[in-house]
Design a protein around this motif. Structure first.
Motif, PDB file in Angstrom:
ATOM      1  N   VAL A 114     -71.514 -74.838 -63.103  1.00  0.00           N
ATOM      2  CA  VAL A 114     -71.417 -76.002 -62.221  1.00  0.00           C
ATOM      3  C   VAL A 114     -70.404 -75.696 -61.142  1.00  0.00           C
ATOM      4  O   VAL A 114     -69.307 -75.192 -61.429  1.00  0.00           O
ATOM      5  CB  VAL A 114     -70.989 -77.259 -63.003  1.00  0.00           C
ATOM      6  N   ALA A 115     -70.750 -75.979 -59.890  1.00  0.00           N
ATOM      7  CA  ALA A 115     -69.843 -75.727 -58.770  1.00  0.00           C
ATOM      8  C   ALA A 115     -69.858 -76.912 -57.812  1.00  0.00           C
ATOM      9  O   ALA A 115     -70.927 -77.362 -57.393  1.00  0.00           O
ATOM     10  CB  ALA A 115     -70.236 -74.454 -58.028  1.00  0.00           C
ATOM     11  N   THR A 116     -68.685 -77.430 -57.479  1.00  0.00           N
ATOM     12  CA  THR A 116     -68.566 -78.485 -56.486  1.00  0.00           C
ATOM     13  C   THR A 116     -67.794 -77.960 -55.285  1.00  0.00           C
ATOM     14  O   THR A 116     -67.087 -76.952 -55.373  1.00  0.00           O
ATOM     15  CB  THR A 116     -67.842 -79.723 -57.061  1.00  0.00           C
ATOM     16  N   LYS A 121     -63.640 -73.463 -47.750  1.00  0.00           N
ATOM     17  CA  LYS A 121     -64.584 -72.395 -48.092  1.00  0.00           C
ATOM     18  C   LYS A 121     -64.408 -71.931 -49.540  1.00  0.00           C
ATOM     19  O   LYS A 121     -64.570 -70.743 -49.855  1.00  0.00           O
ATOM     20  CB  LYS A 121     -64.445 -71.216 -47.128  1.00  0.00           C
ATOM     21  N   GLU A 122     -64.088 -72.878 -50.436  1.00  0.00           N
ATOM     22  CA  GLU A 122     -63.936 -72.588 -51.861  1.00  0.00           C
ATOM     23  C   GLU A 122     -64.748 -73.591 -52.679  1.00  0.00           C
ATOM     24  O   GLU A 122     -65.200 -74.614 -52.169  1.00  0.00           O
ATOM     25  CB  GLU A 122     -62.462 -72.657 -52.271  1.00  0.00           C
ATOM     26  N   VAL A 123     -64.913 -73.268 -53.966  1.00  0.00           N
ATOM     27  CA  VAL A 123     -65.599 -74.174 -54.884  1.00  0.00           C
ATOM     28  C   VAL A 123     -64.762 -74.369 -56.148  1.00  0.00           C
ATOM     29  O   VAL A 123     -64.030 -73.464 -56.571  1.00  0.00           O
ATOM     30  CB  VAL A 123     -67.000 -73.650 -55.294  1.00  0.00           C
ATOM     31  N   TYR A 124     -64.856 -75.559 -56.721  1.00  0.00           N
ATOM     32  CA  TYR A 124     -64.381 -75.789 -58.077  1.00  0.00           C
ATOM     33  C   TYR A 124     -65.553 -75.456 -58.988  1.00  0.00           C
ATOM     34  O   TYR A 124     -66.691 -75.866 -58.730  1.00  0.00           O
ATOM     35  CB  TYR A 124     -64.001 -77.256 -58.279  1.00  0.00           C
ATOM     36  N   GLY A 159     -71.483 -77.605 -54.549  1.00  0.00           N
ATOM     37  CA  GLY A 159     -70.854 -76.351 -54.155  1.00  0.00           C
ATOM     38  C   GLY A 159     -71.819 -75.180 -54.238  1.00  0.00           C
ATOM     39  O   GLY A 159     -71.815 -74.292 -53.380  1.00  0.00           O
ATOM     40  N   ALA A 160     -72.646 -75.187 -55.267  1.00  0.00           N
ATOM     41  CA  ALA A 160     -73.641 -74.120 -55.413  1.00  0.00           C
ATOM     42  C   ALA A 160     -74.684 -74.195 -54.304  1.00  0.00           C
ATOM     43  O   ALA A 160     -75.107 -73.170 -53.752  1.00  0.00           O
ATOM     44  CB  ALA A 160     -74.305 -74.221 -56.781  1.00  0.00           C
ATOM     45  N   VAL A 161     -75.099 -75.411 -53.949  1.00  0.00           N
ATOM     46  CA  VAL A 161     -76.086 -75.582 -52.884  1.00  0.00           C
ATOM     47  C   VAL A 161     -75.496 -75.173 -51.538  1.00  0.00           C
ATOM     48  O   VAL A 161     -76.154 -74.516 -50.725  1.00  0.00           O
ATOM     49  CB  VAL A 161     -76.575 -77.043 -52.843  1.00  0.00           C
ATOM     50  N   LEU A 162     -74.241 -75.528 -51.298  1.00  0.00           N
ATOM     51  CA  LEU A 162     -73.585 -75.209 -50.030  1.00  0.00           C
ATOM     52  C   LEU A 162     -73.420 -73.709 -49.834  1.00  0.00           C
ATOM     53  O   LEU A 162     -73.556 -73.201 -48.716  1.00  0.00           O
ATOM     54  CB  LEU A 162     -72.218 -75.900 -49.988  1.00  0.00           C
ATOM     55  N   ASP A 169     -79.204 -68.270 -58.977  1.00  0.00           N
ATOM     56  CA  ASP A 169     -80.336 -69.181 -59.142  1.00  0.00           C
ATOM     57  C   ASP A 169     -79.850 -70.603 -58.947  1.00  0.00           C
ATOM     58  O   ASP A 169     -79.448 -71.269 -59.901  1.00  0.00           O
ATOM     59  CB  ASP A 169     -80.945 -68.997 -60.538  1.00  0.00           C
ATOM     60  N   VAL A 170     -79.871 -71.079 -57.722  1.00  0.00           N
ATOM     61  CA  VAL A 170     -79.366 -72.414 -57.402  1.00  0.00           C
ATOM     62  C   VAL A 170     -80.472 -73.442 -57.599  1.00  0.00           C
ATOM     63  O   VAL A 170     -81.559 -73.315 -57.041  1.00  0.00           O
ATOM     64  CB  VAL A 170     -78.844 -72.466 -55.957  1.00  0.00           C
TER      65      VAL A 170
END
Length: 222
Positions: A114-116, A121-124, A159-162, A169-170
């Motif tokens: 999971v990524a938000t 330019k970073e993700v949690y 975050g994964a989509v961005l 594999d998004v």
């Protein structure tokens, strides 16, 4: 059981009410700049739709992040205030866990990430063995640094989509923003089974932007 769940750790201002069996009302609005303005009206709306009142609550559930400081504190302070005023417990849950649970409810199985959006330019992000089992601590990183360690894993979340090029594999068809309904369902499960919760304290994962200058001049009275 009557749980009020809320989360403001992502651009979503999300609130839900769970009666121990199912979600009886929910509100979801995506607006990264209006958490403080939208949250309390959403609570009123959800209670009104369900025909319930605050004094019927048996607990409050809150997403504790990771997330940016301004938005995250709105939900946590509100949850803590309700809990203290009503003398009910407040249960903290990782915001990423709520997104993982929602992905599982939407049919995702197996290991995934999971990524938000963490901005800058970073993700949690965190890695999951399944929708209920997180296997890494929440972290904040540049997406490009995750391409190799997370190779082959399905990725969900805004975050994964961005930063789709950094993930294998998004699944843009799965929930991208937090849902208090999913958070409430997860909390109800843990309460029934004796699962663990987090303290209602924010997971920032970053130093605050505002800091005392390193070599400021101290002025003392003569």
């Amino acid at each position: 059981m009557l749980l009020l769940a809320l989360d403001t750790a992502t651009p979503a201002v999300t609130v839900a009410l769970h009666d121990g069996d199912s979600v009886v009302a929910e509100s979801n609005q995506v607006d990264a700049r209006r958490h403080g303005e939208l949250l309390l009206p959403a609570v009123d709306r959800v209670l009104g739709e369900a025909g319930r009142t605050l004094d019927e609550l048996t607990g409050v559930v809150v997403g504790v992040g990771p997330g940016p400081y301004t938005g995250l504190r709105v939900g946590i302070v509100t949850a803590a205030t309700f809990a203290a005023t009503l003398d009910v417990p407040v249960h903290g849950l990782c915001t990423l866990d709520g997104l993982a649970y929602a992905a599982g409810q939407a049919g995702l199985t197996g290991e995934f990430v999971v990524a938000t959006d963490a901005r800058r330019k970073e993700v949690y992000w965190a890695r999951y063995a399944d929708a209920r089992t997180r296997v890494t601590e929440p972290s904040v990183d540049r997406p490009g640094d995750l391409t190799e360690p997370l190779a082959g894993l399905t990725a969900v979340g805004a975050g994964a989509v961005l930063y789709a090029d950094a993930f294998s594999d998004v699944r843009a068809d799965l929930p991208q923003h937090q849902s208090a309904a999913a958070l409430a369902c997860l909390a109800a499960e843990r309460l029934r089974t004796g699962g663990e919760f987090l303290p209602p304290q924010p997971l920032y994962l970053r130093r605050p932007d505002a800091q005392v200058p390193a070599n400021y001049k101290v002025v003392t009275p003569k």
